[in-house]
Design an enzyme around this catalytic site. Structure first.
Site, short mmCIF file in Angstrom:
data_model
loop_
_atom_site.label_atom_id
_atom_site.label_comp_id
_atom_site.label_asym_id
_atom_site.label_seq_id
_atom_site.Cartn_x
_atom_site.Cartn_y
_atom_site.Cartn_z
N ILE A 154 0.79 0.40 1.88
CA ILE A 154 -0.28 1.34 2.21
C ILE A 154 -1.27 0.70 3.20
CG2 ILE A 154 -1.76 0.79 0.21
CD1 ILE A 154 -1.20 4.29 1.81
N THR B 284 2.65 6.67 -2.89
CA THR B 284 2.70 6.65 -4.35
C THR B 284 1.39 6.10 -4.91
OG1 THR B 284 3.62 4.42 -4.38
CG2 THR B 284 5.19 6.27 -4.35
N ALA C 235 4.74 4.97 1.60
CA ALA C 235 3.92 3.81 1.27
C ALA C 235 3.65 3.69 -0.22
CB ALA C 235 2.58 3.92 2.00
N CYS C 236 3.62 2.44 -0.68
CA CYS C 236 3.11 2.16 -2.02
C CYS C 236 2.20 0.95 -1.90
CB CYS C 236 4.24 1.95 -3.03
SG CYS C 236 5.14 0.41 -2.87
N GLY C 237 1.60 0.56 -2.98
CA GLY C 237 0.65 -0.55 -2.94
C GLY C 237 1.23 -1.80 -2.31
#
Length: 95
Positions: free
Chosen positions: A44, A60, A11-13
């Protein structure tokens, strides 16, 4: 160690750019270590809903909440610092 297929959420933003870099790295280290896993890229914000059935969340970004599965913060894959330590955390979490 069992041969069950693992599921890893990355996951990232926003779920796009940085997670692609991280997904590629995670897939490579899992393969190098003989860990059979499916890697799914997510935002995320989706992690809470997708954690059921997953074995690990690699993020991240700062985690906005707590999860029922192990988590690894993988900022090192973006910064380039301490990447091997993050590799080890991911591998250890899946063994």
């Amino acid at each position: 160690m069992s041969n069950d297929k693992k599921k890893v959420l990355v996951a990232c933003g926003a779920g796009i750019a940085t997670s692609t870099v991280v997904t590629n790295r995670v897939e490579r280290i899992l393969k190098e270590n003989g860990i059979n896993a499916e890697v799914e890229q997510i935002k995320i914000s989706e992690a809470k809903g997708k954690q059921k059935g997953a074995d690990l969340l690699v993020s991240t970004t700062i985690l906005p909440t707590t999860y029922d599965i192990p988590t690894v913060i993988a900022v090192s894959y973006i910064s380039g610092i301490n990447q091997e330590a993050t590799d080890k955390k991911i591998i250890d979490a899946l063994k």
